[in-house]
Scaffold this motif. Structure first.
Motif, PDB file in Angstrom:
ATOM      1  N   GLU A  10       4.422   6.439 -15.854  1.00 56.94           N
ATOM      2  CA  GLU A  10       4.708   7.211 -14.648  1.00 56.94           C
ATOM      3  C   GLU A  10       6.050   7.919 -14.798  1.00 56.94           C
ATOM      4  O   GLU A  10       6.878   7.554 -15.638  1.00 56.94           O
ATOM      5  CB  GLU A  10       4.724   6.306 -13.410  1.00 56.94           C
ATOM      6  CG  GLU A  10       5.757   5.206 -13.462  1.00 56.94           C
ATOM      7  CD  GLU A  10       5.614   4.224 -12.305  1.00 56.94           C
ATOM      8  OE1 GLU A  10       6.646   3.888 -11.699  1.00 56.94           O
ATOM      9  OE2 GLU A  10       4.483   3.785 -12.002  1.00 56.94           O
ATOM     10  N   THR A  11       6.267   8.918 -13.975  1.00 58.83           N
ATOM     11  CA  THR A  11       7.528   9.651 -13.970  1.00 58.83           C
ATOM     12  C   THR A  11       8.642   8.775 -13.414  1.00 58.83           C
ATOM     13  O   THR A  11       8.445   8.022 -12.467  1.00 58.83           O
ATOM     14  CB  THR A  11       7.394  10.927 -13.124  1.00 58.83           C
ATOM     15  OG1 THR A  11       6.421  11.790 -13.738  1.00 58.83           O
ATOM     16  CG2 THR A  11       8.713  11.668 -13.018  1.00 58.83           C
ATOM     17  N   VAL A  12       9.832   8.884 -14.015  1.00 53.96           N
ATOM     18  CA  VAL A  12      10.991   8.110 -13.586  1.00 53.96           C
ATOM     19  C   VAL A  12      12.156   9.070 -13.335  1.00 53.96           C
ATOM     20  O   VAL A  12      12.376  10.006 -14.110  1.00 53.96           O
ATOM     21  CB  VAL A  12      11.375   7.058 -14.652  1.00 53.96           C
ATOM     22  CG1 VAL A  12      12.649   6.318 -14.263  1.00 53.96           C
ATOM     23  CG2 VAL A  12      10.229   6.066 -14.845  1.00 53.96           C
ATOM     24  N   GLY A  72       0.773  -1.226   0.000  1.00 55.86           N
ATOM     25  CA  GLY A  72       0.000   0.000   0.000  1.00 55.86           C
ATOM     26  C   GLY A  72       0.803   1.274   0.000  1.00 55.86           C
ATOM     27  O   GLY A  72       0.250   2.362   0.218  1.00 55.86           O
ATOM     28  N   ARG A  73       2.113   1.165  -0.263  1.00 54.83           N
ATOM     29  CA  ARG A  73       2.957   2.363  -0.284  1.00 54.83           C
ATOM     30  C   ARG A  73       3.237   2.790  -1.720  1.00 54.83           C
ATOM     31  O   ARG A  73       3.253   1.980  -2.632  1.00 54.83           O
ATOM     32  CB  ARG A  73       4.291   2.098   0.427  1.00 54.83           C
ATOM     33  CG  ARG A  73       4.150   1.639   1.875  1.00 54.83           C
ATOM     34  CD  ARG A  73       3.514   2.711   2.739  1.00 54.83           C
ATOM     35  NE  ARG A  73       4.303   3.925   2.765  1.00 54.83           N
ATOM     36  CZ  ARG A  73       5.332   4.132   3.590  1.00 54.83           C
ATOM     37  NH1 ARG A  73       5.695   3.196   4.458  1.00 54.83           N
ATOM     38  NH2 ARG A  73       5.994   5.273   3.565  1.00 54.83           N
ATOM     39  N   GLU A  74       3.482   4.073  -1.905  1.00 51.53           N
ATOM     40  CA  GLU A  74       3.867   4.573  -3.221  1.00 51.53           C
ATOM     41  C   GLU A  74       5.373   4.414  -3.402  1.00 51.53           C
ATOM     42  O   GLU A  74       6.136   4.480  -2.437  1.00 51.53           O
ATOM     43  CB  GLU A  74       3.475   6.047  -3.362  1.00 51.53           C
ATOM     44  CG  GLU A  74       1.971   6.279  -3.348  1.00 51.53           C
ATOM     45  CD  GLU A  74       1.613   7.743  -3.541  1.00 51.53           C
ATOM     46  OE1 GLU A  74       2.440   8.472  -4.144  1.00 51.53           O
ATOM     47  OE2 GLU A  74       0.544   8.153  -3.089  1.00 51.53           O
ATOM     48  N   ALA A  75       5.795   4.215  -4.641  1.00 49.26           N
ATOM     49  CA  ALA A  75       7.218   4.082  -4.941  1.00 49.26           C
ATOM     50  C   ALA A  75       7.508   4.703  -6.294  1.00 49.26           C
ATOM     51  O   ALA A  75       6.677   4.661  -7.204  1.00 49.26           O
ATOM     52  CB  ALA A  75       7.625   2.613  -4.929  1.00 49.26           C
ATOM     53  N   CYS A 122       9.493  11.487  -0.859  1.00 48.89           N
ATOM     54  CA  CYS A 122       9.893  10.118  -0.513  1.00 48.89           C
ATOM     55  C   CYS A 122      10.543  10.109   0.860  1.00 48.89           C
ATOM     56  O   CYS A 122      11.364  10.974   1.172  1.00 48.89           O
ATOM     57  CB  CYS A 122      10.876   9.578  -1.546  1.00 48.89           C
ATOM     58  SG  CYS A 122      10.181   9.393  -3.195  1.00 48.89           S
ATOM     59  N   ASP A 123      10.198   9.114   1.687  1.00 47.37           N
ATOM     60  CA  ASP A 123      10.778   9.026   3.024  1.00 47.37           C
ATOM     61  C   ASP A 123      11.772   7.876   3.145  1.00 47.37           C
ATOM     62  O   ASP A 123      12.213   7.540   4.245  1.00 47.37           O
ATOM     63  CB  ASP A 123       9.682   8.897   4.090  1.00 47.37           C
ATOM     64  CG  ASP A 123       8.799   7.680   3.880  1.00 47.37           C
ATOM     65  OD1 ASP A 123       9.071   6.893   2.954  1.00 47.37           O
ATOM     66  OD2 ASP A 123       7.826   7.514   4.644  1.00 47.37           O
TER      67      ASP A 123
END
Length: 277
Positions: free
Chosen positions: A68-70, A5-8, A95-96
């Motif tokens: 998506e952006t890279v 459930g996290r964004e990457a 980003c953490d």
């Protein structure tokens, strides 16, 4: 991470294999078109991002395939510039956590391994970890053990044990079916043999196979489908001797000279010799 459930956000460097970009070394961002530049060493790539000579980066192909952006990183400035670039991108993208991912395991090389062929880019990026860790947590991931045909699986496992003995072991995770499908999408879009071998390992491939036109041999086992997660600084201060050697280098060329002084041949040396005929 997505499965939890996290964004990457994924990213890579402006250094393509010579089969893709015949000009030696990585491109500077000044040579890159249609990218959103965030800082001197980092930009965001999209489906139209390319060099002035028309070379499309792996990141360009991924941006198109994944929609998506890279992130696109210029490593010419050495560890300090890489640190600033990644820190800027992480802040911009909120980003953490930063994960440095190496395919094969040569990021942990000592320098005397017979098959070692591309230590420079790995070393300068990992050397950025201590400074970057003061801004955002940094983890090192080693994916596709031995799948680039440089270090053997036994050599990589020995280096992983060194990092573990130094207190740097964080865990391991295998390719899930969902992640394998995503890697398959990437492999179809980007010219790559190492990641393709790791994917094959996840799907049951076993035994020895040639890559790089027969110049490299890969020992495929289920271990190739795992990613080993390590404390980046513990890796730097234990197995990753070449990253220690280039720590503080003023540029990629300076780092290359440091490795040459140790008797370590690099991918930049090979590309320059090849370009010179």
């Amino acid at each position: 991470m997505r499965g939890r459930g996290r964004e990457a956000v994924v990213g890579g460097t402006t250094w393509e294999r010579s089969a893709v970009d015949p000009e030696p070394g990585p491109r500077s961002l000044a040579e890159v078109l249609d990218a959103e530049r965030l800082e001197a060493a980092v930009a965001l790539a999209g489906p139209r991002t390319r060099t002035r000579s028309g070379v499309r980066f792996a990141e360009t192909r991924l941006a198109e395939a994944l929609d998506e952006t890279v992130v696109l990183l210029d490593v010419n400035g050495g560890p300090a510039a890489i640190e600033q670039g990644i820190a800027t991108a992480a802040a911009h993208l909120e980003c953490d956590l930063v994960v440095f991912v190496d395919v094969g395991g040569d990021v942990l090389a000592h320098g005397d391994e017979p098959g070692l062929g591309s230590p420079l880019c790995d070393a300068v990026v990992l050397a950025a970890a201590p400074g970057l860790a003061r801004r955002v947590p940094v983890v090192l991931g080693v994916f596709g053990t031995g799948c680039d045909g440089e270090l053997t699986p036994d050599e990589v496992l020995a280096r992983l044990a060194e990092v573990a003995a130094a207190g740097g072991w964080l865990g391991a995770w295998g390719l899930t079916p969902e992640a394998a499908q995503r890697v398959e999408t990437a492999v179809a879009a980007v010219p790559t043999e190492a990641s393709a071998q790791a994917l094959a390992c996840a799907r049951g491939a076993y035994g020895t196979v040639e890559i790089r036109g027969g110049r490299r041999m890969v020992q495929r086992t289920p271990v190739g489908a795992l990613t080993f997660y390590l404390d980046a600084q513990a890796a730097l201060h234990s197995a990753a001797r070449l990253a220690r050697a280039v720590d503080g280098a003023a540029s990629l060329d300076d780092a290359n000279e440091r490795l040459r002084a140790l008797g370590v041949a690099t991918e930049l040396d090979w590309e320059r010799r090849t370009a010179a005929g």
